[in-house]
Write an enzyme that holds these catalytic residues in place. Structure first.
Site, PDB file in Angstrom:
ATOM      1  N   LYS A 239     -15.796 -13.014 -23.324  1.00  0.00           N
ATOM      2  CA  LYS A 239     -14.730 -11.903 -23.357  1.00  0.00           C
ATOM      3  C   LYS A 239     -13.255 -12.758 -23.512  1.00  0.00           C
ATOM      4  CE  LYS A 239     -13.078 -10.253 -19.414  1.00  0.00           C
ATOM      5  NZ  LYS A 239     -11.567 -10.217 -19.230  1.00  0.00           N
ATOM      6  N   ASN A 240     -13.175 -13.708 -22.444  1.00  0.00           N
ATOM      7  CA  ASN A 240     -11.797 -14.462 -22.453  1.00  0.00           C
ATOM      8  C   ASN A 240     -11.652 -15.134 -23.644  1.00  0.00           C
ATOM      9  OD1 ASN A 240     -11.375 -12.852 -20.166  1.00  0.00           O
ATOM     10  ND2 ASN A 240     -11.678 -14.610 -18.802  1.00  0.00           N
TER      11      ASN A 240
ATOM     12  N   CYS B  52      -1.718  -5.726 -10.993  1.00  0.00           N
ATOM     13  CA  CYS B  52      -3.187  -5.349 -11.105  1.00  0.00           C
ATOM     14  C   CYS B  52      -3.741  -5.480  -9.730  1.00  0.00           C
ATOM     15  CB  CYS B  52      -3.849  -5.938 -12.420  1.00  0.00           C
ATOM     16  SG  CYS B  52      -4.314  -7.475 -11.825  1.00  0.00           S
TER      17      CYS B  52
ATOM     18  N   ARG C 274       0.639 -10.983 -10.801  1.00  0.00           N
ATOM     19  CA  ARG C 274       0.341 -11.418 -12.315  1.00  0.00           C
ATOM     20  C   ARG C 274       1.576 -11.405 -12.981  1.00  0.00           C
ATOM     21  NH1 ARG C 274      -5.463 -10.209 -13.575  1.00  0.00           N
ATOM     22  NH2 ARG C 274      -5.059 -11.825 -15.042  1.00  0.00           N
TER      23      ARG C 274
ATOM     24  N   LEU D 158       6.014 -17.512 -17.027  1.00  0.00           N
ATOM     25  CA  LEU D 158       5.678 -18.922 -17.785  1.00  0.00           C
ATOM     26  C   LEU D 158       5.399 -18.436 -19.484  1.00  0.00           C
ATOM     27  CD1 LEU D 158       3.056 -20.188 -15.254  1.00  0.00           C
ATOM     28  CD2 LEU D 158       5.553 -20.836 -15.855  1.00  0.00           C
TER      29      LEU D 158
ATOM     30  N   ASP E 275     -13.080 -16.463 -11.335  1.00  0.00           N
ATOM     31  CA  ASP E 275     -13.593 -15.546 -12.008  1.00  0.00           C
ATOM     32  C   ASP E 275     -15.390 -15.638 -11.643  1.00  0.00           C
ATOM     33  OD1 ASP E 275     -11.419 -14.452 -13.229  1.00  0.00           O
ATOM     34  OD2 ASP E 275     -12.169 -14.879 -15.470  1.00  0.00           O
TER      35      ASP E 275
ATOM     36  N   VAL F 144      -6.060 -19.357  -6.947  1.00  0.00           N
ATOM     37  CA  VAL F 144      -5.537 -18.996  -8.355  1.00  0.00           C
ATOM     38  C   VAL F 144      -4.791 -17.776  -8.111  1.00  0.00           C
ATOM     39  CG1 VAL F 144      -6.050 -18.656 -10.595  1.00  0.00           C
ATOM     40  CG2 VAL F 144      -7.326 -20.547  -9.328  1.00  0.00           C
TER      41      VAL F 144
ATOM     42  N   ARG G 242     -15.635  -3.566 -18.636  1.00  0.00           N
ATOM     43  CA  ARG G 242     -14.723  -4.452 -19.426  1.00  0.00           C
ATOM     44  C   ARG G 242     -15.412  -5.594 -19.879  1.00  0.00           C
ATOM     45  NH1 ARG G 242     -10.557  -5.999 -15.441  1.00  0.00           N
ATOM     46  NH2 ARG G 242     -10.327  -7.171 -17.375  1.00  0.00           N
TER      47      ARG G 242
HETATM   48  C1  UD1 Z   1      -6.997 -15.587 -17.592  1.00  0.00           C
HETATM   49  C2  UD1 Z   1      -8.379 -14.890 -17.548  1.00  0.00           C
HETATM   50  C3  UD1 Z   1      -8.911 -14.354 -16.142  1.00  0.00           C
HETATM   51  C4  UD1 Z   1      -9.172 -15.571 -15.227  1.00  0.00           C
HETATM   52  C5  UD1 Z   1      -7.635 -16.311 -15.184  1.00  0.00           C
HETATM   53  C6  UD1 Z   1      -7.859 -17.562 -14.375  1.00  0.00           C
HETATM   54  C7  UD1 Z   1      -8.330 -13.679 -20.005  1.00  0.00           C
HETATM   55  C8  UD1 Z   1      -8.390 -12.465 -20.572  1.00  0.00           C
HETATM   56  N1  UD1 Z   1      -8.215 -13.589 -18.228  1.00  0.00           N
HETATM   57  O1  UD1 Z   1      -6.012 -14.546 -17.071  1.00  0.00           O
HETATM   58  O2  UD1 Z   1     -10.212 -13.752 -16.321  1.00  0.00           O
HETATM   59  O3  UD1 Z   1      -9.098 -14.963 -13.953  1.00  0.00           O
HETATM   60  O4  UD1 Z   1      -7.234 -16.588 -16.834  1.00  0.00           O
HETATM   61  O5  UD1 Z   1      -8.794 -18.362 -14.587  1.00  0.00           O
HETATM   62  O6  UD1 Z   1      -8.441 -14.922 -20.374  1.00  0.00           O
HETATM   63  N2  UD1 Z   1       1.165 -17.000 -13.409  1.00  0.00           N
HETATM   64  C9  UD1 Z   1       2.343 -16.947 -13.213  1.00  0.00           C
HETATM   65  N3  UD1 Z   1       3.220 -16.717 -14.221  1.00  0.00           N
HETATM   66  C10 UD1 Z   1       2.913 -16.789 -15.320  1.00  0.00           C
HETATM   67  C11 UD1 Z   1       1.429 -16.447 -15.691  1.00  0.00           C
HETATM   68  C12 UD1 Z   1       0.497 -16.734 -14.785  1.00  0.00           C
HETATM   69  O7  UD1 Z   1       2.886 -17.259 -12.137  1.00  0.00           O
HETATM   70  O8  UD1 Z   1       3.670 -16.242 -16.193  1.00  0.00           O
HETATM   71  C13 UD1 Z   1       0.150 -17.368 -12.377  1.00  0.00           C
HETATM   72  C14 UD1 Z   1      -0.766 -15.774 -11.849  1.00  0.00           C
HETATM   73  O9  UD1 Z   1      -0.042 -14.953 -11.245  1.00  0.00           O
HETATM   74  C15 UD1 Z   1      -2.080 -16.304 -11.507  1.00  0.00           C
HETATM   75  C16 UD1 Z   1      -2.232 -17.648 -11.955  1.00  0.00           C
HETATM   76  O10 UD1 Z   1      -0.724 -18.116 -12.628  1.00  0.00           O
HETATM   77  O11 UD1 Z   1      -1.633 -16.606 -10.073  1.00  0.00           O
HETATM   78  C17 UD1 Z   1      -3.450 -17.923 -13.068  1.00  0.00           C
HETATM   79  O12 UD1 Z   1      -2.931 -16.696 -14.145  1.00  0.00           O
HETATM   80  P1  UD1 Z   1      -3.541 -17.030 -15.593  1.00  0.00           P
HETATM   81  O13 UD1 Z   1      -4.033 -18.440 -15.850  1.00  0.00           O
HETATM   82  O14 UD1 Z   1      -2.273 -16.836 -16.436  1.00  0.00           O
HETATM   83  O15 UD1 Z   1      -4.419 -15.687 -15.828  1.00  0.00           O
HETATM   84  P2  UD1 Z   1      -4.710 -14.876 -16.909  1.00  0.00           P
HETATM   85  O16 UD1 Z   1      -4.201 -15.606 -18.347  1.00  0.00           O
HETATM   86  O17 UD1 Z   1      -3.800 -13.738 -16.616  1.00  0.00           O
END
Ligand code: UD1
Length: 426
Positions: free
Chosen positions: A26-27, A121, A126, A130, A312, A334, A404
């Site tokens: 999925k990811n 969420c 979230r 970045l 995950d 995380v 999902r």
């Molecule tokens: C992706 C995966 C999700 C997985 C996660 C971490 C998809 C569709 N989803 O989510 O299943 O759990 O990686 O492996 O691929 N953060 C910030 N600022 C940002 C972006 C992220 O602070 O701009 C923080 C988030 O709040 C979180 C951490 O970084 O605490 C990890 O998030 P991120 O790696 O971005 O996860 P996703 O890409 O949303």
């Protein structure tokens, strides 16, 4: 809107046996579908998992003007030559947070993009700072107005150095895609190293992008004028594979997982061996056998970005720990709020104490069936696993979360001997 009138009913039915084939990730599928917006020729995607999130991403692509057609159950043909919008419809954004990853490709195609802020969420705040930091570094002006987010690069995108404070998967993907057609060289430092980043990089390279370093913490992208078309097969879903492996271990089963890349799930294999499972990896095949013939021992896990233990799989591993011998510890680093499954597992007789981002679990002899709620995708999977070893019936509601991310979950578990069915309720 989610369909709330279906539930999963699970009855403990002894050890799992047999073979299960893992679907495409999925990811990986979601960002690669978004990346299809970049190519101007036909793209064939194979091993696309049949999931609600994928359906939503296809709706997003169509709303932007892509032509999307299923060639068979898991193969898509996509053409994005004639895109007609740079705005993601707000209602689709509401349906799936991950649709935010179309911002990078749209910025690359149109030098501007607009969408709704993804907000929070179930598992935490979230933020998207970045992603936006990356777009700004590439010469785009980002504007946040209430729940609307726009990025505009009036003079076009320009390559630059972007340092990520945290190796965010989504931000790395969004910035990589925006940079594919920026002028000059973009370097992403402290980039995410997940296999899904490597899959996206391989796909983009096949479209004609110039990318080096995916899978390491420094990714370099040299902008090109245009991207074209290709055929690509999505990598296997390591989280789905891990879920079936843990379910086999928890039920003292013996199963063979097909279509799995062992190097993507090293932490899961290591931890399963540590708790007492037997794992057989085939040398030249994408197959793993998981066997457990005794009560497993408690252990500790700490979630980390790849190659650490995946967040995950935290909920599913906690489900396993609830019936392990002795004490186990879980530290979630995380996400800020990823223990929603704890209350549900407790309803089934689990003994878990949480403090902040840490949980201590004392293994019990037996879980008992209960009415529980899938509070998020992986929490839902954890409850299915708990139901497989519980005495009596477990009824899981809000299963749209599970849909999902797990394709054919009922038939895959049923084929392994589980008693699981989906029923409609009033
Ligand atoms: C992706 C995966 C999700 C997985 C996660 C971490 C998809 C569709 N989803 O989510 O299943 O759990 O990686 O492996 O691929 N953060 C910030 N600022 C940002 C972006 C992220 O602070 O701009 C923080 C988030 O709040 C979180 C951490 O970084 O605490 C990890 O998030 P991120 O790696 O971005 O996860 P996703 O890409 O949303």
């Amino acid at each position: 809107m989610p369909e709330n009138n279906e539930i999963l009913v699970v009855n403990g039915n002894g050890p799992l046996h047999g073979r299960v084939k893992v679907s495409g990730a999925k990811n990986s599928a979601l960002p690669i579908l978004a990346a299809c917006l970049l190519g101007t020729e036909d793209i064939i995607l194979e091993e696309v998992p049949k999931l609600k999130d994928v359906e939503i991403m296809i709706e997003v692509l169509k709303s932007l003007g892509s032509e999307v057609e299923y060639l068979d159950e898991t193969t898509l043909k996509i053409n994005s030559k004639n895109l007609n919008s740079y705005e993601t419809p707000f209602e689709l954004m509401d349906k799936m947070r991950a649709s935010f990853v179309v911002m990078g490709p749209l910025l690359a195609r149109f030098n501007k993009t607009k969408t709704k802020s993804p907000g929070g969420c179930n598992i935490g705040k979230r933020p998207i700072d970045l992603h936006l930091k990356g777009f700004s570094a590439l010469n785009a002006k980002t504007i946040q107005n209430h729940d609307e987010i726009s990025a505009i690069a009036e003079d076009g995108l320009k390559g630059s150095v972007v340092y990520l404070d945290f190796p965010s998967v989504g931000a790395t993907q969004n910035i990589m895609m925006a940079a594919t057609m920026a002028k000059g060289l973009t370097t992403i430092e402290n980039a995410a190293k997940e296999p899904e980043i490597v899959d996206l990089s391989n796909f983009l390279s096949k479209l004609g992008a110039k990318i080096k370093g995916a899978g390491t913490s420094t990714i370099m992208i040299e902008g090109v004028d245009k991207l074209t078309g290709t055929t690509h097969s999505i990598i296997p879903d390591r989280i789905e594979a891990a879920t079936y492996m843990l379910a086999a271990a928890m039920t003292k089963g013996d199963i063979v997982i097909e279509n799995v890349i062992a190097s993507h799930i090293r932490p899961i294999i290591a931890k399963l061996i540590e708790v007492g499972c037997i794992i057989e990896e085939s040398e030249d095949d994408d197959v793993i056998r998981v066997k457990a013939d005794k009560r497993l021992k408690g252990t500790s896990i700490k979630t980390l970005p790849y190659p650490g233990f995946p967040t995950d799989v935290q909920a599913q591993f906690m489900a396993l720990m609830t019936v392990c011998e002795g004490e186990s510890l879980v530290k979630e680093t995380v996400f800020e709020n990823r223990f929603m499954h704890v209350d549900q597992l407790k309803k089934m007789g689990a003994f878990v104490v949480t403090e902040g981002n840490e949980a201590a679990i004392l293994g019990v002899d037996k879980l008992k069936g209960a009415d529980v709620k899938a509070t998020d995708l992986r929490a839902g999977a954890a409850l299915v696993m708990a139901g497989l070893v519980a005495e009596g019936e477990t009824r899981i509601s809000d299963i749209y979360h599970i849909d999902r991310g797990y394709s054919d979950i009922v038939s895959k578990f049923s084929n392994l001997g589980a008693k699981i069915k989906r029923i409609k309720v009033e």
